[in-house]
Structure formats: C-alpha cells, structure tokens
Design an enzyme around this catalytic site. Structure first.
Site, PDB file in Angstrom:
ATOM      1  CD  GLN A   1      15.641 -80.656 -28.386  1.00 39.93           C
ATOM      2  OE1 GLN A   1      14.547 -80.326 -28.840  1.00 39.93           O
ATOM      3  NE2 GLN A   1      15.967 -80.459 -27.106  1.00 39.93           N
TER       4      GLN A   1
ATOM      5  CB  CYS B   1       6.999 -86.559 -23.403  1.00 42.98           C
ATOM      6  SG  CYS B   1       6.189 -87.973 -24.105  1.00 42.98           S
TER       7      CYS B   1
ATOM      8  CD  GLU C   1      -2.417 -90.466 -27.461  1.00 35.94           C
ATOM      9  OE1 GLU C   1      -2.630 -90.835 -28.624  1.00 35.94           O
ATOM     10  OE2 GLU C   1      -1.487 -89.712 -27.141  1.00 35.94           O
TER      11      GLU C   1
ATOM     12  CG  ASN D   1       9.378 -87.890 -28.957  1.00 39.23           C
ATOM     13  OD1 ASN D   1       8.340 -87.779 -29.599  1.00 39.23           O
ATOM     14  ND2 ASN D   1       9.379 -88.024 -27.648  1.00 39.23           N
TER      15      ASN D   1
ATOM     16  CE  LYS E   1       2.453 -81.342 -38.943  1.00 40.73           C
ATOM     17  NZ  LYS E   1       3.779 -81.630 -39.449  1.00 40.73           N
TER      18      LYS E   1
ATOM     19  N   GLY F   1       0.230 -77.363 -28.357  1.00 40.01           N
ATOM     20  CA  GLY F   1      -0.943 -77.965 -27.706  1.00 40.01           C
ATOM     21  C   GLY F   1      -1.996 -76.905 -27.382  1.00 40.01           C
TER      22      GLY F   1
ATOM     23  CD  GLU G   1       9.357 -81.849 -22.255  1.00 42.27           C
ATOM     24  OE1 GLU G   1       8.663 -81.144 -23.002  1.00 42.27           O
ATOM     25  OE2 GLU G   1       9.125 -83.053 -22.030  1.00 42.27           O
TER      26      GLU G   1
ATOM     27  CD  GLU H   1      -0.879 -87.918 -23.653  1.00 39.53           C
ATOM     28  OE1 GLU H   1      -0.106 -87.431 -22.788  1.00 39.53           O
ATOM     29  OE2 GLU H   1      -1.894 -88.561 -23.375  1.00 39.53           O
TER      30      GLU H   1
ATOM     31  N   GLY I   1       3.009 -83.254 -28.783  1.00 35.44           N
ATOM     32  CA  GLY I   1       4.065 -82.297 -29.121  1.00 35.44           C
ATOM     33  C   GLY I   1       4.269 -81.316 -27.987  1.00 35.44           C
ATOM     34  CB  SER I   2       5.831 -78.009 -27.972  1.00 37.97           C
ATOM     35  OG  SER I   2       5.043 -77.299 -28.907  1.00 37.97           O
TER      36      SER I   2
END
Ligand code: ADP
Length: 479
Positions: free
Chosen positions: A329, A282, A460, A150, A173, A231, A381, A248, A226-227
């Site tokens: 999506q 997010c 971060e 995203n 990656k 995670g 989400e 995150e 990511g998801s």
C-alpha cells in the site's frame, strides 16, 4: 513463542494447512500472532457446517438470538481498550480511532440484538373473500462474508450482526492483513452461546479460500467489501449461481468548499476526511474542490494544520496519523504521489517517507494543489493519505466537478448557505451526503452505501440491512 490462532469450523477450532504472520505496521518487528491459513477444503467444510446448522438457527427463538448478540455487545465494550489496542496494532490507525471502532462494533451488536425483538411481518386481507395473506421476512440460508483490512472489527460486525439476527448462518473470510480482530470477535460470539456451525471463521488468502466461497452453490447470499476488481469477481461468480450479492467498493469522494464556508469548519472537515485513519477509508475525501474566493486562504490554513499533525506509532497517544497498512500500500501511495507530480500538480505539503524509531510504513500526509479533475490522482482511488485541491470558479462548477467521477459513495460540502446545502444534498451523485462534516465517519444505525460504481445491491446497516439478509415470503391461507 508467538500465539497461534485457529479457524472456527462447525464449532471447533481447527488448524489450517499452515499459518501467516500478523505484524504491526507501526513496528514490523512486533509480531501479533500466527494465524491459520485455510485451504479450499477448509472453506468447503465451513460452508457444509453452516448449511447443517441453518435449519436449527433459522427456527431459533428471538430471546436466544437477542441474548447472544447482547452478551457479545457487552463483552466487546467491556474490552474496548484491549481490542482497540489489538486493532491499532494490526491495522495502524491511532489508538483513539481503534477504540472508537471497537465501541461502534458493540453498538452494532446492541442495535441488532434489539432488532431480534422487533422482527415482524404483515397480515393483510386477501382479494379473495375468506383468505388471509401473511407477508414475512425469511433468512437467506448460508451467508458468505468477505471483508477488507481497513475496518477490522466494524465491517465484520455490521455484516455478522444482521446476518445472525435475521436467522442466517455465516461463513466469514476476513482480510489476510487483519485476522486478529475478526478472530477476537468470532471468539466472543462463540462463547456468547452460538450453536456449532452458526458462525464459521475461515482465515487465509482471498484468491484461494475467498474464491472457494464464491464458487460454492451452497452460499445463498454474499456480502463483500473491498476493491472494484474483486467486487467484479464476486458479481460474476454470484450471477453464475443466481446468488444474491452486495458490494461495497471504492470511492473518489469530493469535498466541496465554497466561498461562504466557515474556514475552520472546512479545514477540520477536510483534514479529518482526507487524512485521518491514514486516508485508508473508502469514504475518505481525496478531491477537495475549492472555489476561487476562498482557495488561497484554504490552502494556507490546510498546510498550517497539516504541519501540526504528528505521524507516528499508532499506539503512541501523541500520534494523529498512524502508518500505512503495509509495504505494498505504501508503494502504491508513493507511486501516485510521483504520478501527481508528473501530471503537473504541485505537492504543497508532505508526501515524504518518514524513518522513525521503529521500522514501520510511515508517510507524511500529502496535499496536492493545482490539480485538475482529469488527472489520474483525481480519478483513481489511491487509498492513502493523499488528497488534491482542485480550484474551480463557482458552486456550479464545483458540483459538476464533484459529480464527474465513476464513483458515488460520499460527497460533502462546506457552506454557510442553506441554498447551496440543499441544492447539493439533492444534486450530488452519492449514496451519502455530508454538509459541514467530514465525508468519512458515519453513524451505526442508519443505511450505509453508495451509488454509481461504488456499491451494488441493497444498503448495509440499520434496519435497511434486512433487505439483504432476508427474502420476502407471501403466504395465502384459507382457514
Ligand atoms: P484490498 O485492495 O482492500 O485488499 P481486495 O478486494 O483485494 O481489496 O480484498 C478484499 C477482500 O477480498 C479480502 O478479504 C481479500 O482476501 C478478498 N479477496 C481477494 N481476492 C479474492 C478472490 N479472488 N475471491 C474472493 N475474495 C477475494
């Protein structure tokens, strides 16, 4: 003939086992390029190259690091239109949003170029007479970065820039849907003068090469966005290797609108926070928690504002909301719209698939009213242009509802009252609090991250990034 893009491993551009086709979600007939799809062996080679490059890079001078990050920043900003176009073409956010994200990437490299010149430790007296104590921050070693689709250039930038500034070597990656921006960024940094192996790009499937990265004992720190499901895998694999990691993940961010809010401010914050970037952030506000005195006026104004927004091709300058990123999506968004209806919420606006001039994944922004905080559309989400209005009695109920979620990334309030703003700032359970501004849209030089189930590990961005990309060494010397 479509252009071919290869992986960067040990300073060489290498083919993968095969390629994947990067297509434009605004027009699936438009092919951006063929991108190498790496194998687990390619990932192992990249990690080995990063490991071999670490002793040299960790001892490199600050002027070398500063120069490379500065040159990268300059090139990114000088190519903002072209890179913004590439970003919007592969991800689907509007051109203005794409160019804005590219500028932000340049700002991040500029900031961390500066940080190279501000590296410092502390020297303190020892408790034992005659000894000196030096406290320094040291690089971690090989850092693995796994990024989502995203924010195709901002997220790789906010991980790569501090990793390099603090003397780590990197394997990145990127998400399979958006290899183009990551490739362009790595190409810029490579040409800016990074020694071979300091930054490696490995493109391909998460379940194959991402997993190979997680399973490598040579990756000493891993930063993931990511998801929640992936995670957890990162956490489990990292625990096995006693590796430092940072996650995150998702959000179900609330925006509270209380009776005394400025209606225009609230509508702008909610439309932007919920629907811009196609709701694929997010930090998007998917729960609009509105007190009863302003509720009806708010819903009416939101609906009127949404009617005026144009959904269309991301590259068309008249477009306000671009397409959803891909078919799967879009299917997920439509599934949740159906779930919301079944649960008894009212679809007050949108939610229809749109067939436009080009084949793309177009969806009208969807606004539910009459939702409760217990519905699945309020708890899970969705990651699309779908938001629900939850009507509450007063501020106290609004705050309790805002906090009733397993996530905690951002939380916002629209109010003209200092009392509510201050109370919310202190009591909302989230890593980032927004007063009278959208829940999404953050600065590049201050900490980013959440609480509860949204994030794990240190923050971060900004100076706080040093927490993750370094470890602390305490040295005692008897001169
Ligand atoms: P999203 O739903 O946003 O695509 P994912 O968590 O699936 O979220 O993807 C985020 C990143 O994680 C992507 O780069 C993806 O390729 C990577 N990924 C997916 N599965 C794995 C895995 N098993 N191990 C490591 N990385 C993975």
């Amino acid at each position: 003939m479509t252009e071919q893009f290869r992986n960067l491993i040990g300073g060489e551009w290498r083919e993968g086992a095969n390629t994947s086709t990067n297509v434009n979600p605004s027009n699936t007939d438009d092919v951006i390029g063929q991108y190498a799809r790496a194998t687990a062996e390619d990932m192992a080679a990249a990690i080995a190259a990063a490991k071999a490059a670490f002793p040299g890079w960790s001892r490199s001078g600050i002027m070398e690091r500063h120069g490379i990050l500065r040159r990268a920043s300059d090139e990114i900003v000088s190519r903002k239109e072209e890179l913004g176009r590439l970003l919007s073409r592969e991800e689907g956010k509007t051109l203005a949003e794409g160019v804005g994200e590219v500028v932000r990437a340049a700002q991040i490299f500029d900031f961390f170029a500066g940080e190279c010149l501000r590296l410092a430790g502390e020297t303190v007296p020892s408790a034992r007479p005659g000894l000196r104590v030096d406290i320094t921050r040291e690089p971690m070693g090989v850092v693995g970065l796994i990024t989502p689709w995203n924010f195709p250039i901002a997220i790789p930038s906010w991980k790569i820039a501090p990793a390099l500034a603090y003397g780590n070597t990197v394997v990145i990656k990127p998400a399979e849907l958006v290899p183009g921006c990551a490739w362009a960024l790595v190409d810029i940094l490579h040409r800016a003068g990074l020694p071979a192996g300091v930054l490696n790009l490995v493109m391909g499937k998460g379940s194959v090469i991402g997993q190979a990265m997680l399973d490598s004992p040579d990756v000493k720190a891993l930063s993931f966005t990511g998801s929640v499901a992936t995670g957890r895998r990162v956490a489990e694999a990292s625990a096995k290797h006693l590796r430092k990691f940072q996650l995150e993940m998702g959000g179900k961010n609330p925006m509270v609108v209380v009776d005394d809010a400025d209606l225009n401010v609230a509508v702008e914050a909610c439309v932007n926070g919920a629907f811009f970037s196609t709701g694929q952030r997010c930090t998007a506000s998917s729960r609009l928690i509105v007190t009863e005195g302003i509720h009806d006026r708010f819903v009416e104004a939101m609906t009127a504002r949404l009617k005026g927004l144009k959904v269309g091709d991301a590259l068309d300058p008249g477009t306000h909301i671009g397409p959803v990123v891909d078919q799967s999506q879009l299917d997920q968004d439509e599934r949740y719209i159906a779930i919301g209806r079944e649960e008894g919420a009212t679809l007050a606006f949108g939610g229809e698939r749109l067939n436009l001039a080009t084949p793309g994944f177009y969806l009208q922004p969807a606004l539910f009213t009459g939702a409760t905080n217990q519905m699945r559309i309020s708890r899970e989400e969705i990651f699309g242009p779908v938001a629900s209005v939850i009507r509450v009695r007063d501020y106290d109920e609004a705050l309790a509802t805002a906090n009733d979620t397993e996530f905690g990334l951002t939380a916002g309030i629209c109010t003209t009252s200092l009392k509510y703003a201050e109370h919310f700032r202190r009591n909302a359970e989230a890593g980032m609090i927004m007063v009278n501004v959208p829940t999404a849209g953050v600065d590049f030089h201050v900490p980013f991250g959440g609480s509860k189930g949204s994030s794990y590990g240190s923050r971060e961005q900004g100076r706080y990034a040093a927490e993750f990309y370094t470890h602390v060494k305490t040295a005692y010397t008897l001169p």
